[in-house]
Scaffold this active site. Sequence first.
Site, short mmCIF file in Angstrom:
data_model
loop_
_atom_site.label_atom_id
_atom_site.label_comp_id
_atom_site.label_asym_id
_atom_site.label_seq_id
_atom_site.Cartn_x
_atom_site.Cartn_y
_atom_site.Cartn_z
CB CYS A 202 23.95 -27.36 -43.64
SG CYS A 202 25.45 -27.19 -44.62
CG ASP B 257 35.75 -35.52 -50.32
OD1 ASP B 257 35.17 -34.59 -50.90
OD2 ASP B 257 35.26 -36.66 -50.18
CG ASN C 115 31.22 -30.25 -58.56
OD1 ASN C 115 31.68 -30.08 -59.68
ND2 ASN C 115 31.59 -31.25 -57.78
N GLY D 123 26.80 -32.28 -60.50
CA GLY D 123 26.85 -33.35 -59.50
C GLY D 123 26.98 -32.84 -58.09
CG HIS E 297 28.23 -25.07 -46.40
ND1 HIS E 297 27.87 -24.74 -45.11
CD2 HIS E 297 29.38 -24.38 -46.64
CE1 HIS E 297 28.76 -23.90 -44.59
NE2 HIS E 297 29.70 -23.67 -45.51
CG HIS F 190 31.89 -28.06 -51.35
ND1 HIS F 190 30.51 -28.06 -51.28
CD2 HIS F 190 32.22 -29.03 -52.23
CE1 HIS F 190 30.04 -29.00 -52.08
NE2 HIS F 190 31.06 -29.61 -52.68
CG HIS G 177 35.77 -30.88 -54.74
ND1 HIS G 177 35.47 -32.07 -54.12
CD2 HIS G 177 34.58 -30.33 -55.07
CE1 HIS G 177 34.16 -32.24 -54.09
NE2 HIS G 177 33.59 -31.19 -54.66
#
Length: 116
Positions: free
Chosen positions: A3, A29, A86, A92, A97, A99, A101
Amino acid sequence: MDCIFCKIVEGSIPSKKVFENEHVIAFHDIQPAAPLHLLIIPKKHIASMNDVEPEDWPLIGEIHRAAQQIAREQGIAETGYRLVNNCGPDSGQIVFHIHYHLLAGEKLGGLNVRSA
Ligand code: 5GP
Ligand code: ZN
């Protein structure tokens, strides 16, 4: 486990980290979709929102708490920001893992995200 975000947590893959506490880290990111694009993740491996177990809900709260603090520290609390998770194929999601944004730094587009 293979991962990429667990490796970022461990430090074996580098990241531009902006926040860390006992439970959560946040980093830039690699492919920013806004002037400020951070990813906020739990240190614990949870694949997606579908995999959050009852005992993990406080951790989801910790992510939101981190987002509030990060927004203040990054100077975008007042101008505004968007927190996005997401989950699964239609969203998408590419990294399994969980997360969030954190997107900010300009007036963001609306929420009409239907594909053409
Ligand atoms: P998802 O589509 O799964 O919600 O978003 C995954 C995000 O992780 C994408 O925005 C992608 O640019 C970002 N990402 C993928 N690999 C890496 C990496 O190795 N480092 C960083 N900092 N971000 C990554
Ligand atoms: Zn992981």
